[in-house]
Design an enzyme around this catalytic site. Structure first.
Site, PDB file in Angstrom:
ATOM      1  CG  ASP A   8      -1.795   1.189   1.350  1.00 26.75           C
ATOM      2  OD1 ASP A   8      -2.429   1.545   0.348  1.00 26.75           O
ATOM      3  OD2 ASP A   8      -1.852   1.787   2.435  1.00 26.75           O
ATOM      4  CG  ASP A  10      -2.140   7.094   0.603  1.00 27.12           C
ATOM      5  OD1 ASP A  10      -1.151   7.584   0.025  1.00 27.12           O
ATOM      6  OD2 ASP A  10      -3.275   7.062   0.101  1.00 27.12           O
ATOM      7  CG  ASP A 117      -1.879   2.213   6.759  1.00 23.44           C
ATOM      8  OD1 ASP A 117      -2.357   1.846   5.666  1.00 23.44           O
ATOM      9  OD2 ASP A 117      -1.987   3.383   7.176  1.00 23.44           O
TER      10      ASP A 117
END
Length: 150
Positions: A8, A10, A117
């Site tokens: 990922d 961000d 996250d």
């Protein structure tokens, strides 16, 4: 054949929290004005800093795995789509060339690992192992690299 790994952007490769704080300092009230729609702030994704160790980790993982960047981009901020692609080119270089996938359904991608996250946008339903970046078990890139023997 190399195992497939998705990462990922961000909060994993990109220090988006730092960029939000920067916007908040430069333009007080802007972040509050957008509230839950913070990803609609124009220019938010233009050139945030990488997470500490992210570029090196990406390059190391690319030597061992078939690595792709799997990110979600806000529909109501179309510049974010372009900014994310330009960020990948600038910070990750040739190893990331044409390896960016933008999707709101991460669970549709087939692979062995996903480093994310959060569990949003299909990450929690990914049909492989979810490595939750920033968790107690994987607080930083060094912990992830150690776990993946990279």
């Amino acid at each position: 054949m190399k195992k497939r790994l998705f990462i990922d952007m961000d909060g994993v490769l990109v220090d988006l929290k730092g960029e939000i704080n920067k916007f908040s300092e430069m333009m007080p009230g802007l972040v509050n004005r957008y509230g839950a729609d913070i990803d609609k702030i124009p220019g938010l994704f233009k050139d945030p800093r990488p997470v500490n160790g992210a570029a090196d980790a990406f390059n190391r993982l690319s030597e061992v795995f078939d690595v792709y960047i799997l990110s979600t981009a806000p529909w109501d901020n179309p510049d974010a789509w372009t900014h994310k692609r330009l960020w990948v080119e600038k910070h990750l270089g040739k190893a990331a060339y044409k390896r960016l996938i933008l999707s709101h359904h991460k669970n549709l991608c087939q692979g062995d690992y996903l480093i994310d996250d959060r569990t949003a946008n299909g990450a929690g339903e990914f049909n492989g192992e979810l490595i939750q970046f920033g968790s107690t078990e994987f607080p930083n890139w060094q912990a992830v690299l150690t776990y993946l023997n990279a």
